[in-house]
Every structure is written in C-alpha cells, then in structure tokens.
Design an enzyme around this catalytic site. Structure first.
Site, PDB file in Angstrom:
ATOM      1  NE  ARG A   1      -3.785   0.753   2.011  1.00  0.00           N
ATOM      2  CZ  ARG A   1      -5.277   0.803   2.421  1.00  0.00           C
ATOM      3  NH1 ARG A   1      -5.414   1.602   3.427  1.00  0.00           N
ATOM      4  NH2 ARG A   1      -6.269   0.239   1.779  1.00  0.00           N
TER       5      ARG A   1
ATOM      6  CG  ASP B   1     -13.483   6.240  -1.507  1.00  0.00           C
ATOM      7  OD1 ASP B   1     -13.377   6.398  -0.199  1.00  0.00           O
ATOM      8  OD2 ASP B   1     -12.255   6.437  -2.141  1.00  0.00           O
TER       9      ASP B   1
ATOM     10  CB  CYS C   1     -14.059   1.347   0.113  1.00  0.00           C
ATOM     11  SG  CYS C   1     -13.449   2.794   0.235  1.00  0.00           S
TER      12      CYS C   1
ATOM     13  NE  ARG D   1     -10.515  -5.196   0.849  1.00  0.00           N
ATOM     14  CZ  ARG D   1      -9.551  -4.176   1.263  1.00  0.00           C
ATOM     15  NH1 ARG D   1     -10.214  -2.955   1.608  1.00  0.00           N
ATOM     16  NH2 ARG D   1      -8.139  -4.223   1.075  1.00  0.00           N
TER      17      ARG D   1
HETATM   18  N1  NVA Z   1      -9.971   6.747  -1.669  1.00  0.00           N
HETATM   19  C1  NVA Z   1      -9.456   6.226  -0.185  1.00  0.00           C
HETATM   20  C2  NVA Z   1      -9.657   5.033   0.075  1.00  0.00           C
HETATM   21  C3  NVA Z   1      -9.479   4.544   1.261  1.00  0.00           C
HETATM   22  C4  NVA Z   1      -9.475   2.870   1.383  1.00  0.00           C
HETATM   23  C5  NVA Z   1      -7.989   6.748  -0.092  1.00  0.00           C
HETATM   24  O1  NVA Z   1      -7.280   6.447  -0.931  1.00  0.00           O
HETATM   25  O2  NVA Z   1      -7.718   7.261   1.128  1.00  0.00           O
HETATM   26  N1   CP Z   2     -11.373   0.009   2.616  1.00  0.00           N
HETATM   27  C1   CP Z   2      -9.951  -0.040   2.997  1.00  0.00           C
HETATM   28  O1   CP Z   2      -9.129  -0.401   2.049  1.00  0.00           O
HETATM   29  O2   CP Z   2      -9.852   0.062   4.222  1.00  0.00           O
HETATM   30  P1   CP Z   2      -8.582   0.490   5.150  1.00  0.00           P
HETATM   31  O3   CP Z   2      -7.858   1.707   4.590  1.00  0.00           O
HETATM   32  O4   CP Z   2      -8.840   0.435   6.590  1.00  0.00           O
HETATM   33  O5   CP Z   2      -7.537  -0.633   4.584  1.00  0.00           O
END
Ligand code: NVA
Ligand code: CP
Length: 301
Positions: free
Chosen positions: A105, A220, A260, A288
């Site tokens: 991530r 979102d 999400c 998930r």
């Molecule tokens: N669009 C959001 C999704 C979080 C799961 C972000 O990138 O912060």
């Molecule tokens: N939806 C999602 O990816 O949640 P987190 O940021 O908590 O992993």
C-alpha cells in the site's frame, strides 16, 4: 524461471478469472462460517508493506493468511529501509528471496509496478493513489452475494473520481456493467481511462440525473489519504454528491449502496444510510477477508 502472476489492477485478470475469484470467495466465506478448515498453505508468508494507514486491508490479509495456514508480516515504511530511500528494486529482490507473496500500500502506482518488475513472487496492490483493486473484489463479491451477476446492470459512482473510481471503471469493463460517474468539474477520473472505456463509462455532473435507474450507488471519502490539506475545498465541491436517502430514492427500488470505509458520516454519506439495518456495507467490509483469500489462492495456485 517463469514470471509470477501479479495483481496490480483488476485488468491483470480476465473476466473469467475475476468471476472465478468472486465465486471462490463466496465458497470460502461459507466454509469459514461452517468451520471447515482450509489451511492450504502451511508455512507460506506474505510480506505487507504499508506507506499509508490501514485497518481493513491489514487485518484482512493478516487473518486471511493465518486461516490459509500461513502468516503475514506487517512492515511499515517508517520501520523499513524503504522509508530511508533503499531502492524499490533492491527491496523487491530481497523480499522475493524470503517470502512467498508481497502486498504493498503506497502512494505512486509506478512504484508498485517497479516492485513487481523486480519481484520473483506475486505482488498485490493494497491501494495506490490510482487504484484499489482488492476493494473491488470485495465490492463485487458483495453484489454477487446479494443480487447475482452484475452484467448489464447500472452502477453510479458518486463524488471523487479517485483510486476507487478508477478500479470501478476496470470492473465495468471486465464484468460488463454500465458505470455513471457523478462528480464535480475538476474531480473527474483519469481522462485516458475514461476514454479507453467510453462504451461503459459516462461522466455526469448532476447527481440526481446520474442516479436514475442505478442498481448500485457507491461513494468514498472526498479527500483520500495524502489529500488531507484539500479537505475544505473538496467538501465544498462535492457536497451535492452526498449519498443519502433522497438520492437513493431516485435509483432502482431495490438498489444497493456501498462504501469501502473509512466513512465520514454526513460528508460523502449520510449517518442515516450508515446506520440503516439493510445496508450491505458491513458485508462489503467483511468480504475483504474472503475475497483476498480467494485472490491469494489464485496467485499461489
Ligand atoms: N480513496 C481512499 C480509499 C481508502 C480505503 C483513499 O485512498 O484514502
Ligand atoms: N477500505 C480499506 O481499504 O480500508 P483500510 O484503509 O482500513 O485498509
């Protein structure tokens, strides 16, 4: 040595592969409920590199690996040499020699692509600034669980044309549904992705028009991770796109809605819809776990 399979965007899968993963995710969910053990990967290790915060992604991958008989390592950028500038390609080579899978991530999508280029084990995108494909596995699993196939249905994305929206565009192509993106000027999804999928995706600036006939409404946060400084102007621009009872009433009578998470109540979604007993948002979050276990099986073989 043959190249490993990676999962950097949904487009790494064929339509049949994606449908297969969704089906398997629902089987794994049932097995988990019934207490059927499915520890197929004893000793396998997943390394999880996080340059951004996470609750669901971290916990679902970590628990999923344990249920599959393996384990997961949580590695934050702050505590690894990556955070001090060690090249991505060196980290990719070294981790590949020690673990069986890597999840990342991070910010730039290109750094996940670069990692995958130098990795000899499967690499999973756990969210970048551009895509969040793991979330789409769970969202689509949730749709299939409640409504069956999504082919030919209409989905309306509300708010920011962000990483989640981009992954919805990829899903629309693979699963053959129509996607209407309701967003303000200046917050459209990437124009190239939209034009490559113009037979499936439409941008509409009026939220009330966009939700007409929709089978699924999705939203979102208005400011994604890394955009916190823009929260005020984004909130002002996106206020008309709040997912609430009024918009839901204009969609199909049996429309579902998803988020999400994490959610900001009374910003992108009303408190009322978050609290509604009929919401599938909590299934979406739980899925998930199941969807990623199905993905891991697919990648490890
Ligand atoms: N669009 C959001 C999704 C979080 C799961 C972000 O990138 O912060
Ligand atoms: N939806 C999602 O990816 O949640 P987190 O940021 O908590 O992993």
């Amino acid at each position: 040595m043959s190249k490993p399979k990676h999962f950097l965007t949904l487009s790494d899968l064929t339509s049949d592969e994606l449908r297969g993963i969704i089906g398997r995710a629902n089987e794994l969910k049932a097995q988990q409920r019934e207490g059927v053990a499915h520890a197929r990967y004893p000793g396998k290790v997943l390394a999880m590199l996080f340059a951004k915060a996470s609750t669901r992604t971290r916990v679902s991958f970590e628990v999923g690996m344990r249920q599959l008989g393996g384990s997961a390592l949580f590695l934050s950028s702050a505590d690894t040499q990556l955070g001090r500038g060690e090249p991505v390609e060196d980290t990719a080579r070294v981790l590949s020699s020690m673990v069986d899978l890597v999840m990342i991530r991070t910010h730039d999508h290109s750094s996940v692509e670069r990692f995958a280029q130098f990795a000899s084990v499967p690499v999973i995108n756990g969210l970048t600034d551009d895509y969040h494909p793991c979330q789409l596995l769970a969202d689509m699993q949730t749709w299939f669980e409640h409504r069956g196939d999504i082919k030919g249905r209409r989905v309306c994305w509300l708010g920011d044309g962000n990483n989640m929206c981009h992954s919805y565009i990829n899903a629309a192509r693979l699963l053959d549904f129509e996607l209407v993106v309701a967003c303000p000027d200046g917050y459209q999804p990437a124009s190239q992705l939209v034009s490559e999928n113009s037979d499936r995706v439409r941008i509409v600036h009026d939220a009330k028009e966009a939700v007409q006939g929709a089978d699924l409404l999705v939203t979102d946060v208005w400011a994604s991770m890394g955009q916190e400084d823009e929260q005020k102007e984004r909130s002002a621009a996106m206020a008309p796109y709040q997912l609430n009872r009024e918009l839901l009433a204009m969609a199909q009578p049996d429309a579902l809605y998803m988020h999400c998470l994490p959610a900001h109540r009374d910003e992108e979604i009303s408190s009322e819809l978050m609290a509604a007993p009929e919401t599938v948002i909590w299934d979406e979050a739980e899925n998930r776990l199941h969807a990623q276990k199905a993905l891991i099986e697919f990648l490890l073989g």
